[in-house]
Design a protein around this motif. Structure first.
Motif, PDB file in Angstrom:
ATOM      1  N   GLN A 105      38.499  57.538  34.256  1.00 43.26           N
ATOM      2  CA  GLN A 105      38.903  56.454  34.223  1.00 43.26           C
ATOM      3  C   GLN A 105      37.646  55.696  33.951  1.00 43.26           C
ATOM      4  O   GLN A 105      36.527  56.194  34.125  1.00 43.26           O
ATOM      5  CB  GLN A 105      39.278  55.961  35.567  1.00 43.26           C
ATOM      6  CG  GLN A 105      40.754  56.321  36.013  1.00 43.26           C
ATOM      7  CD  GLN A 105      41.056  55.562  37.298  1.00 43.26           C
ATOM      8  OE1 GLN A 105      40.330  54.829  38.143  1.00 43.26           O
ATOM      9  NE2 GLN A 105      42.342  56.046  38.043  1.00 43.26           N
ATOM     10  N   GLN A 107      35.486  51.775  33.411  1.00 41.96           N
ATOM     11  CA  GLN A 107      35.611  50.207  33.656  1.00 41.96           C
ATOM     12  C   GLN A 107      34.931  49.511  32.516  1.00 41.96           C
ATOM     13  O   GLN A 107      33.922  49.989  32.093  1.00 41.96           O
ATOM     14  CB  GLN A 107      34.997  50.083  34.912  1.00 41.96           C
ATOM     15  CG  GLN A 107      34.712  48.707  35.222  1.00 41.96           C
ATOM     16  CD  GLN A 107      34.341  48.518  36.705  1.00 41.96           C
ATOM     17  OE1 GLN A 107      34.366  48.980  37.555  1.00 41.96           O
ATOM     18  NE2 GLN A 107      33.661  47.169  36.971  1.00 41.96           N
ATOM     19  N   GLU A 111      35.576  43.809  35.429  1.00 41.54           N
ATOM     20  CA  GLU A 111      37.024  43.765  36.156  1.00 41.54           C
ATOM     21  C   GLU A 111      37.997  44.933  35.662  1.00 41.54           C
ATOM     22  O   GLU A 111      38.371  45.580  36.497  1.00 41.54           O
ATOM     23  CB  GLU A 111      37.817  42.324  35.605  1.00 41.54           C
ATOM     24  CG  GLU A 111      36.837  41.142  35.985  1.00 41.54           C
ATOM     25  CD  GLU A 111      37.543  39.887  35.586  1.00 41.54           C
ATOM     26  OE1 GLU A 111      37.696  39.103  36.113  1.00 41.54           O
ATOM     27  OE2 GLU A 111      38.183  40.025  34.212  1.00 41.54           O
ATOM     28  N   VAL A 113      40.124  48.246  34.879  1.00 46.99           N
ATOM     29  CA  VAL A 113      39.907  49.904  34.803  1.00 46.99           C
ATOM     30  C   VAL A 113      40.922  50.496  34.009  1.00 46.99           C
ATOM     31  O   VAL A 113      42.145  50.096  34.077  1.00 46.99           O
ATOM     32  CB  VAL A 113      40.038  50.270  36.191  1.00 46.99           C
ATOM     33  CG1 VAL A 113      39.761  51.568  36.210  1.00 46.99           C
ATOM     34  CG2 VAL A 113      38.579  49.634  37.044  1.00 46.99           C
ATOM     35  N   ARG A 150      43.524  48.594  36.571  1.00 44.78           N
ATOM     36  CA  ARG A 150      43.181  47.150  37.048  1.00 44.78           C
ATOM     37  C   ARG A 150      43.084  46.128  35.859  1.00 44.78           C
ATOM     38  O   ARG A 150      42.092  46.453  34.970  1.00 44.78           O
ATOM     39  CB  ARG A 150      41.806  47.290  38.026  1.00 44.78           C
ATOM     40  CG  ARG A 150      41.709  45.782  38.593  1.00 44.78           C
ATOM     41  CD  ARG A 150      40.290  46.039  39.513  1.00 44.78           C
ATOM     42  NE  ARG A 150      39.590  46.663  38.854  1.00 44.78           N
ATOM     43  CZ  ARG A 150      38.286  46.847  39.313  1.00 44.78           C
ATOM     44  NH1 ARG A 150      38.031  46.653  40.574  1.00 44.78           N
ATOM     45  NH2 ARG A 150      37.263  47.399  38.706  1.00 44.78           N
ATOM     46  N   LEU A 163      33.659  56.141  35.190  1.00 42.93           N
ATOM     47  CA  LEU A 163      33.742  56.022  36.721  1.00 42.93           C
ATOM     48  C   LEU A 163      33.757  57.578  37.090  1.00 42.93           C
ATOM     49  O   LEU A 163      34.625  58.340  36.596  1.00 42.93           O
ATOM     50  CB  LEU A 163      35.075  55.445  37.278  1.00 42.93           C
ATOM     51  CG  LEU A 163      35.129  53.882  36.907  1.00 42.93           C
ATOM     52  CD1 LEU A 163      36.601  53.435  37.400  1.00 42.93           C
ATOM     53  CD2 LEU A 163      33.980  53.288  37.531  1.00 42.93           C
ATOM     54  N   THR A 168      37.667  57.163  41.343  1.00 42.45           N
ATOM     55  CA  THR A 168      38.600  56.708  40.683  1.00 42.45           C
ATOM     56  C   THR A 168      39.626  55.652  41.309  1.00 42.45           C
ATOM     57  O   THR A 168      39.876  55.992  42.732  1.00 42.45           O
ATOM     58  CB  THR A 168      39.295  57.352  39.706  1.00 42.45           C
ATOM     59  OG1 THR A 168      40.156  58.414  40.522  1.00 42.45           O
ATOM     60  CG2 THR A 168      38.530  58.076  38.826  1.00 42.45           C
ATOM     61  N   GLU A 169      40.066  54.497  40.896  1.00 44.47           N
ATOM     62  CA  GLU A 169      41.243  53.650  41.791  1.00 44.47           C
ATOM     63  C   GLU A 169      42.399  54.627  41.748  1.00 44.47           C
ATOM     64  O   GLU A 169      42.678  55.515  40.990  1.00 44.47           O
ATOM     65  CB  GLU A 169      41.365  52.435  40.886  1.00 44.47           C
ATOM     66  CG  GLU A 169      39.866  51.716  41.084  1.00 44.47           C
ATOM     67  CD  GLU A 169      39.956  50.212  40.518  1.00 44.47           C
ATOM     68  OE1 GLU A 169      40.937  49.702  40.850  1.00 44.47           O
ATOM     69  OE2 GLU A 169      38.704  49.681  40.189  1.00 44.47           O
TER      70      GLU A 169
END
Length: 176
Positions: A105, A107, A111, A113, A150, A163, A168-169
């Motif tokens: 991922q 970014q 903000e 992602v 995101r 990331l 990771t989100e």
């Protein structure tokens, strides 16, 4: 996981520098040339707001191409340079090897992602946009597709940070 696997994983997560957004393009109308913009709003559900592709495919919300490939494509097609709009990608990113982003991922700015979902293969429009052989000139240089994890705003010159996999989100990469 053995020592060799850990060392290899470490190599896959080590990037020498941040990337940077050099160009942003959206296509409000299908088959039309992208419009260069200085910023774009990005949504987890819709992708790039204002792009004709918005809301269609979660795996292809955003397309990215590496800035360093533009001179190669120009050379292979016999042009002095290539306008990024001709290549029909949304973002041109410099200073980062995009092909090394498989299973990562990124970014963008503070903000947004994105999760890299695959290769962005050239389409037949490259023959019309770049001339005979344009399709083959783009092979291996077509960039990547990504889905939005995101949302937020992407702006020209935003930093692009890879990331670490363990940070990771929520998405396919975060298997825990």
């Amino acid at each position: 996981m053995n020592v060799v696997d850990n060392q290899l994983r470490s190599l896959f997560e080590n990037f020498p520098r941040l990337g940077r957004v050099e160009w942003i393009g959206i296509r409000p109308i299908k088959r039309e040339a992208p419009e260069a913009v200085s910023e774009v709003v990005v949504s987890e559900r819709e992708g790039l707001i204002g792009d004709h592709y918005s809301g269609r495919s979660g795996n292809r919300h955003v397309t990215l191409i590496q800035a360093e490939h533009l001179p190669v494509i120009a050379a292979l097609t016999g042009h002095d340079g290539v306008d990024p709009g001709l290549l029909r990608r949304n973002l041109v990113v410099s200073d980062l090897n995009l092909l090394a982003l498989k299973d990562h991922q990124i970014q963008i700015g503070s903000e947004v992602v994105l999760e890299i979902t695959g290769l962005c293969h050239p389409c037949s429009r490259m023959e019309a946009n770049l001339g005979p052989g344009g399709y083959n000139a783009m092979r291996g240089h077509g960039g990547l597709t990504a889905r939005v994890i995101r949302g937020g705003i992407i702006r020209l010159q935003d930093a692009v940070t890879v990331l670490p996999v363990d940070q990771t989100e929520t998405g396919r990469l975060n298997k825990d």
